[in-house]
Write an enzyme that holds these catalytic residues in place. Structure first.
Site, PDB file in Angstrom:
ATOM      1  N   SER A  72      80.660  12.743  48.172  1.00 14.20           N
ATOM      2  CA  SER A  72      79.357  12.200  47.756  1.00 14.20           C
ATOM      3  C   SER A  72      78.701  11.396  48.881  1.00 14.20           C
ATOM      4  CB  SER A  72      79.524  11.326  46.508  1.00 14.20           C
ATOM      5  OG  SER A  72      80.504  10.340  46.750  1.00 14.20           O
ATOM      6  N   GLU A  73      79.496  11.004  49.893  1.00  9.74           N
ATOM      7  CA  GLU A  73      78.940  10.229  51.015  1.00  9.74           C
ATOM      8  C   GLU A  73      78.572  11.115  52.215  1.00  9.74           C
ATOM      9  OE1 GLU A  73      77.950   7.568  50.285  1.00  9.74           O
ATOM     10  OE2 GLU A  73      79.384   6.368  49.140  1.00  9.74           O
ATOM     11  N   HIS A  94      88.317   2.362  51.872  1.00  9.59           N
ATOM     12  CA  HIS A  94      88.054   1.216  50.988  1.00  9.59           C
ATOM     13  C   HIS A  94      89.129   0.161  51.253  1.00  9.59           C
ATOM     14  CE1 HIS A  94      85.878   4.022  47.873  1.00  9.59           C
ATOM     15  NE2 HIS A  94      85.195   3.866  48.985  1.00  9.59           N
TER      16      HIS A  94
HETATM   17 ZN   LIG Z   1      83.405   4.917  49.450  1.00 13.21          ZN
END
Ligand SMILES: [Zn+2]
Length: 211
Positions: A72-73, A94
């Site tokens: 999605s990034e 993360h």
């Molecule tokens: Zn992320």
């Protein structure tokens, strides 16, 4: 060549997991390839990734080869490759202490010389935007400036390199620096290395590598 790059992405995906720089299927990795990029798909655990699941796509968001949806990034990755010709590999994680700095909106400062692997004496926090949006991609690129890393507020780190090994090393080094900074802030006393001293280290890393 393409096969080798696909396998490399899987290998480094497993490394960020094993080294606790991310957890679950969080984060994503990519490599520049020709005029396009190879990127991890959305939502597949790194341990289960197969080489044909790595998505080959262009910077406009169109999948060229691949059955799965790209990360999605993908827009963060495509924007960086379009703007920064010095970057061929990107790892987004993360990681924990980076996220503490992101949560309090505190740029990472030179509390340890290893910050120099980012190419500068500071790593900035880009303001929060929803994951997977073009606003987030725009902010990430803007706050990356001429460095090789940017912290995304309340989200994680984007580390960029000439190859995945460099991007991984930056991810590791900055997580360590963030750990030191968070602990020092908790104690209430922090000595920051002067800018010109970090510039010396940046040059040393270019010629001698890390010691
Ligand atoms: Zn992320």
């Amino acid at each position: 060549m393409e096969d080798r790059k696909r396998l490399e992405i899987i290998e480094y995906g497993n490394k960020i997991l094993e080294e606790h720089l991310t957890f679950g299927s969080g984060g994503n990795l990519s490599l520049r390839y020709d005029e396009n990029m190879l990127i991890t798909p959305s939502g597949v655990p790194y341990e289960e990734l197969q080489k044909l699941e790595i998505v080959y796509m262009n910077y406009e968001g169109e999948v060229i080869i691949g059955k799965l949806k790209p990360s999605s990034e993908y827009m963060i990755h495509s924007k960086i490759y379009q703007k920064r010709k010095d970057i061929n590999a990107i790892i987004h994680t993360h990681s924990k202490y980076i996220n503490v700095l992101g949560a309090i909106g505190e740029d990472l400062k030179a509390v340890h010389y290893l910050i120099a692997s980012s190419g500068d004496s500071i790593v900035k926090v880009a303001p929060y935007e929803t994951y997977g949006t073009k606003e987030l991609a725009k902010r990430a690129l803007e706050y990356l400036e001429n460095r090789k890393a940017v912290i995304l507020a309340n989200h994680g780190l984007v580390a960029c390199g000439e190859n995945l090994e460099e991007a991984l090393q930056i991810s590791r080094d900055l997580e360590f620096c963030a750990f030191v900074y968070v602990k020092a802030l908790a104690v209430g006393k922090v000595n920051i290395i002067p800018d010109e001293k970090i510039k010396e280290v940046v040059e040393k890393f270019k010629t001698h590598g890390q010691i």
